[in-house]
Design a protein around this motif. Structure first.
Motif, short mmCIF file in Angstrom:
data_model
loop_
_atom_site.label_atom_id
_atom_site.label_comp_id
_atom_site.label_asym_id
_atom_site.label_seq_id
_atom_site.Cartn_x
_atom_site.Cartn_y
_atom_site.Cartn_z
N ASP A 213 116.38 94.26 70.02
CA ASP A 213 117.56 93.79 70.75
C ASP A 213 117.56 92.27 70.86
N ALA A 214 117.40 91.61 69.72
CA ALA A 214 117.25 90.16 69.67
C ALA A 214 118.54 89.40 69.44
N PHE A 215 119.68 90.10 69.35
CA PHE A 215 120.95 89.43 69.07
C PHE A 215 121.70 89.09 70.35
N TYR A 216 122.38 87.95 70.30
CA TYR A 216 123.20 87.48 71.41
C TYR A 216 124.56 87.11 70.84
N ASP B 27 112.55 84.19 70.53
CA ASP B 27 111.61 84.77 71.50
C ASP B 27 111.61 86.29 71.44
N ASP B 28 112.72 86.88 71.04
CA ASP B 28 112.85 88.34 70.99
C ASP B 28 112.60 88.91 69.60
N CYS B 29 112.90 88.16 68.57
CA CYS B 29 112.80 88.63 67.18
C CYS B 29 111.35 89.00 66.85
N ILE B 30 111.18 90.17 66.23
CA ILE B 30 109.84 90.62 65.85
C ILE B 30 109.63 90.52 64.34
N ASP B 31 110.52 89.85 63.65
CA ASP B 31 110.36 89.58 62.22
C ASP B 31 110.26 90.86 61.40
N CYS B 32 111.10 91.83 61.71
CA CYS B 32 111.01 93.14 61.06
C CYS B 32 111.73 93.20 59.71
#
Length: 111
Positions: free
Chosen positions: A24-27, A38-43
């Motif tokens: 849930d890294a999108f704004y 800070d939220d992105c897990i580089d998936c």
């Protein structure tokens, strides 16, 4: 390392990428999406889903779009999180592929 939303998302705002993001890294802003580093897990799931080809790994952001790295980080602090797919902007097809759209970026927050 995070992914970065770049110029081609402006005035398109396809949200297919949001549906696959496990972090849930999108704004969401008025006419653009950003990814919080800070939220992105580089998936690596979101670039494949972006119909506009606007998402890059931070190390692969084109030289002429480097400003988007900081822009994503800053705007993610002010915009609301988006976790569900929404329709693209009305003129998305017209704007997809147009270059140098930074001048049209609306940085206002709905909050």
């Amino acid at each position: 390392m995070a992914f970065v939303v770049t110029d081609n998302c402006i005035l398109c705002k396809y949200t297919d990428c949001v549906a696959v993001c496990p972090a849930d890294a999108f704004y969401e802003g008025p006419n653009f999406l950003v990814i919080s580093p800070d939220d992105c897990i580089d998936c690596d799931l979101c670039p494949v889903e972006c119909p506009a080809g606007a998402i890059y790994q931070e190390d692969d952001v084109p030289a002429d779009q480097q400003e988007f790295i900081e822009l994503n980080a800053e705007l993610a602090k002010h915009w609301p999180r988006i976790t569900e797919v929404k329709p693209p902007l009305e003129q998305a097809k017209k704007w997809d592929g147009v270059t140098d759209k930074i001048q049209y970026l609306d940085t206002q927050s709905d909050e």
